[in-house]
Design a protein around this motif. Sequence first.
Motif, PDB file in Angstrom:
ATOM      1  N   PRO A  90      44.924  85.897 -45.622  1.00  0.00           N
ATOM      2  CA  PRO A  90      44.697  86.806 -44.489  1.00  0.00           C
ATOM      3  C   PRO A  90      45.249  86.273 -43.174  1.00  0.00           C
ATOM      4  CG  PRO A  90      42.751  86.715 -45.884  1.00  0.00           C
ATOM      5  CD  PRO A  90      43.684  85.664 -46.399  1.00  0.00           C
ATOM      6  N   ARG A  93      48.695  87.623 -41.742  1.00  0.00           N
ATOM      7  CA  ARG A  93      48.911  89.016 -41.349  1.00  0.00           C
ATOM      8  C   ARG A  93      49.672  89.137 -40.033  1.00  0.00           C
ATOM      9  NH1 ARG A  93      46.435  93.230 -44.040  1.00  0.00           N
ATOM     10  NH2 ARG A  93      46.856  94.556 -42.218  1.00  0.00           N
ATOM     11  N   ALA A 129      49.922  94.653 -45.362  1.00  0.00           N
ATOM     12  CA  ALA A 129      50.025  93.827 -44.159  1.00  0.00           C
ATOM     13  C   ALA A 129      51.315  94.121 -43.406  1.00  0.00           C
ATOM     14  CB  ALA A 129      49.958  92.346 -44.537  1.00  0.00           C
ATOM     15  N   GLU A 179      44.967  98.692 -42.886  1.00  0.00           N
ATOM     16  CA  GLU A 179      43.787  97.864 -43.172  1.00  0.00           C
ATOM     17  C   GLU A 179      42.718  98.572 -43.990  1.00  0.00           C
ATOM     18  OE1 GLU A 179      42.375  96.279 -39.514  1.00  0.00           O
ATOM     19  OE2 GLU A 179      44.158  95.029 -39.183  1.00  0.00           O
TER      20      GLU A 179
END
Length: 498
Positions: free
Chosen positions: A21, A24, A212, A217
Motif C-alpha cells: 500500500p 500507491r 492504484a 479505492e
Amino acid sequence: MTLDSFSDRHHGRAVFATMTPDDRAAIGAVRDDLRAAGYDEAGVRAVLGMPVLDLQPAAFHHLDRHVLGVDPLAAAVRLFLLDRAVDERTVRTLLSEPSLDVLLLLGVLGETDGGFRSQVHITCAHDLLLATDTGRYSDWWGGADDLGDRVMYIGYDSAGLANVAPRSRAGRTLDLCSGSGIQSLVASRYSDEVVGVDINPRAIRFARFNAALNGIENTTFVLGDLLEPVSDREFDRIVANPPFVPEVPEGAHLLYRDGGPDGERLLAQIVSGAGQILAPGGLMSITTDLFNLEELPRRIGEWLGAKDGFDVLVLVERQFPVWAYADTHASHALTARERTEYAVRMVDALGDVGISTVHTGYIVVCRQPGGGPRQGTVQTVSLASPVTRPAGAHVADHFRFLDRDLDGHTDGVLRPNPAVRLVTSAPPGGPETHRLVAPEDDYVADMDISDLTRKLWQATVTSDVHWSVIRGSALEAVARELIRQGALTLDDLPPAAA
C-alpha cells in the motif's frame, strides 16, 4: 511452468510481487507522468493512426521506425505498447524519478543496453490505464510457450462488456474472472463497492496495481474460484469475462482462455449462480462466445434451473465460420504448419462436441424484482456492430419494459431513440420502402419496416403516443418489437398535478 516462475527465473522477480500500500503515491506519479505526455486513448490513437485495440505485433516495427517521433508520448508508446527498449535519457524525459524507481522496484521495467524495457503493456481503454502481460512475441519471454497464468490483453470483448453492462447506480458489484481488473475499475464509477475475483494470483496483483494506477479505492480483488469467496453475499451487479474457448485435446491449458471441451464449463457455473448471489432487480452481464445459438435459450434455462424469476437477453455481435474461428485461435502458433495443424485439431474438437455455429456476443441475466416471480423470458437481439460505445442504457430499458405492468394500470409515452432516423426510398416504378438506421448506435441494427411501423415511428417523433392508447391494437406488437430493438423506449408519465 507459469509466467510467474519464468519471470522469476529470468528477470529476478515476478511482476508486482513486492507491491505494498505504501507504493500507491509513487504509482499515482506514474499515472500523472503518462497523462502529462498525452498517453490516453485519443493521444495514442492519433500517433498510431488506429485505435489502440487494433494494434497488432506485425505493425510494431513500422510504427517504431517510420511513424513515431521522439517526444515523450512516442517514448511511452514504444515502451508500453511496442515492446521496444528505450534509452535512459528518453525514459527520464517521460518518467519522473519516483515513477521510474517504483516501476523498477515492481519489476515492470528492466534495464537493458543503456536503457529500459517494459515487461508489461499499459493499454488505454475506457479512460483507464491498464497493465496486462505482453504477448509471446515480446523478447522478454525468449520464445517461451504461452503460459497458463498470463494476464490477458485488453480486447474488444473486454471493452465491449464494459459498454454493454448497464451503468445505473449500484450498491455492490461483483467482477468474476476479473483478470486485469478492467470491469471492476469501470464498475467502480457507478458502484459503492466492487469485488473482483480471479483464480490466478498473477491477475490479482495486476488488478491491484491497475486500481492504484488509476487512483481507484473502492475495489477489492480476492483470490478464489468463481463464487467461492463471495457465496455468502448478494450483489446488485455482476460482470464476468470467463474463459470461453473450447479446449483442444493435448493443447496447453490456459487459465485466461480455456472453457472446457464445449467452451461453456465456467459460463454454466456463473449463470447457475445467479439465483445464489444476484439481488432482486440485479443484473449479470457476461461476454462470451455463443455456440449453437438456436439451442442456447434451452441451455440457459437448464443452467438457471428454472427461468421463472429470471429474464435473459442474448446480444449477438457477429458470426464466424467454424474454420475461421479455429484459425483465429491458432494464431499463437510459431509456424504456418503449426497453425494449420492446430486449426485442424480445433475444428475436429468442435465437431466432436457438436458445435456447428459460432457467434460472439453477450448474455445478460436479470433477476426479477420482488413481487414476482412471473414467467421468465429469453430474448435474442442481433446488434448493429461490435459494441464500441456505451449501450447499457438499452439493456436496462429492455428489462425495465419487461417489468412494467403493461396490461394493468401502468401507462407511459413512447419515445424515439434520438440516434435513429427514418430513411425512405422510392425506386423508379416501385413502391416506397422504409428503413430505420442508427449509424451512431452500436445496439440498434438497421431494419426494414412496414408502412404501419413507419406511421407509428413518425407519430412518436411528432407527438406523445401513450401506451394506453395502442394497448390491445395492432400497434402494440409493432411497438414491442421497436422497443426490443432499441429504436423506442417507454417513458413513465410525469406525476399528476396536485
